[in-house]
Design a protein around this motif. Structure first.
Motif, PDB file in Angstrom:
ATOM      1  N   ASN A  75     -31.217  39.002  20.342  1.00  0.00           N
ATOM      2  CA  ASN A  75     -30.368  38.011  20.027  1.00  0.00           C
ATOM      3  C   ASN A  75     -28.979  38.202  20.216  1.00  0.00           C
ATOM      4  O   ASN A  75     -28.124  37.637  19.325  1.00  0.00           O
TER       5      ASN A  75
ATOM      6  N   LYS B  64     -32.899  27.855  24.200  1.00  0.00           N
ATOM      7  CA  LYS B  64     -31.555  28.014  24.107  1.00  0.00           C
ATOM      8  C   LYS B  64     -31.221  29.502  24.882  1.00  0.00           C
ATOM      9  O   LYS B  64     -31.632  30.557  24.394  1.00  0.00           O
TER      10      LYS B  64
ATOM     11  N   TYR C 187     -28.886  34.332  24.323  1.00  0.00           N
ATOM     12  CA  TYR C 187     -29.275  35.363  23.471  1.00  0.00           C
ATOM     13  C   TYR C 187     -29.904  36.348  24.127  1.00  0.00           C
ATOM     14  O   TYR C 187     -31.225  36.187  24.470  1.00  0.00           O
TER      15      TYR C 187
ATOM     16  N   THR D 217     -23.589  30.945  24.896  1.00  0.00           N
ATOM     17  CA  THR D 217     -24.746  30.007  24.654  1.00  0.00           C
ATOM     18  C   THR D 217     -24.481  28.660  25.459  1.00  0.00           C
ATOM     19  O   THR D 217     -25.314  27.751  25.259  1.00  0.00           O
TER      20      THR D 217
ATOM     21  N   VAL E 274     -25.471  37.478  21.047  1.00  0.00           N
ATOM     22  CA  VAL E 274     -25.031  36.365  21.536  1.00  0.00           C
ATOM     23  C   VAL E 274     -24.125  36.519  22.743  1.00  0.00           C
ATOM     24  O   VAL E 274     -23.123  37.170  22.500  1.00  0.00           O
TER      25      VAL E 274
ATOM     26  N   LYS F  14     -33.085  32.595  23.172  1.00  0.00           N
ATOM     27  CA  LYS F  14     -33.073  32.837  21.458  1.00  0.00           C
ATOM     28  C   LYS F  14     -34.619  33.013  20.931  1.00  0.00           C
ATOM     29  O   LYS F  14     -35.576  32.266  21.360  1.00  0.00           O
ATOM     30  N   ASP F  15     -34.753  34.022  20.449  1.00  0.00           N
ATOM     31  CA  ASP F  15     -35.982  34.611  19.689  1.00  0.00           C
ATOM     32  C   ASP F  15     -37.172  34.810  20.676  1.00  0.00           C
ATOM     33  O   ASP F  15     -38.308  34.801  20.275  1.00  0.00           O
TER      34      ASP F  15
END
Length: 256
Positions: free
Chosen positions: A46, A235, A238, A51, A48, A224-225
């Motif tokens: 993740n 999203k 990430y 984003t 960043v 993300k994740d």
């Protein structure tokens, strides 16, 4: 402005972890780092990037040093402090830091890094149509990432390194890439949530760093994740990837 910049860097760096589950050490603004990692395998989770990126244009670039396992500020773009940059749509293009590469964020700088993607058509058929260049099953079986990664125990003899980016498979250029971009959502017709979605594929990249050391790297997700079956509700921005770096200068990548 300085406080805002340092806060942003702190958020970015806390999102990444090494094999010891510790975040990369912060980079002093204007500094050169100088804290190389040991030969080993590292997983960054993740991380960043941009984003707010959309499919309408390039994301804000994110510079990374594999030799130090850390984000490098964009202010140091024209230095040899970074090895790769995540660039382009959804930060999906992986450019090496090479000052001779026209179009690269490192163009004009001292960078000497190069990159290559290993494409094994016999391995690809487990998940990929090698004639029409698109995945045949989604989600791609998770076990294939470890299998592909573990198969690369050394820099292959005769591997062709490039100074351009490794990006999305056969998208706007026809090159083999690390992921597939379903621009129109053709893999899931009738589902608008599946248009403009990036699917990571189990392909290993080899990076020759600015300082001439070798690393193997595999992308796991840009969402993300790391959802197994991403769509427009997930999203982007990430980045999760794994890499193994050999710090003794050899081509041996059989690294635990």
């Amino acid at each position: 402005m300085k406080t805002k910049l340092l806060s942003l860097l702190a958020i970015v760096l806390l999102a990444a972890c090494s094999k010891d589950d510790a975040p990369p050490k912060p980079e002093e603004p204007g500094g050169s780092g100088g804290n190389p990692v040991k030969t080993g395998t590292y997983r960054v989770v993740n991380l960043v990037a941009d984003t707010n990126a959309t499919s309408a244009g390039d994301a804000v670039s994110l510079y990374y040093s594999l030799e130090e396992n850390r984000v490098i500020p964009a202010s140091q773009r024209q230095t040899g402090n970074w090895d790769i940059v995540f660039y382009g749509i959804y930060n999906s293009s992986v450019y090496p830091n090479n000052g001779n590469a026209v179009g690269s964020p490192g163009f004009g700088g001292p960078g000497k890094a190069e990159i290559a993607v290993i494409v094994d058509r016999k391995f690809d058929v487990a998940y990929y149509d090698t004639i029409n260049f698109k995945p045949t099953k989604l989600p791609i079986p998770a076990a294939l990432w470890s299998e592909a990664y573990n198969k690369v125990t050394a820099v292959p003899t005769g591997l062709r390194f490039v100074t351009r980016d490794i990006g999305l498979d056969h998208f706007l250029g026809g090159f083999d890439g690390w992921g597939y971009y379903d621009f129109y959502g053709s893999l899931f017709p009738g589902n608008p949530q599946k248009a403009h979605v990036v699917y990571t594929m189990p392909r290993v990249m080899i990076v020759k760093t600015h300082k001439g050391r070798y690393a193997k790297l595999i992308m796991e997700s840009i969402y993300k994740d790391s959802p197994a079956s991403p769509d427009r509700t997930h999203k982007p921005g990430y980045i999760t990837f794994r890499y193994s770096i050999q710090m003794d200068g050899s081509t041996n990548l059989n690294i635990p």
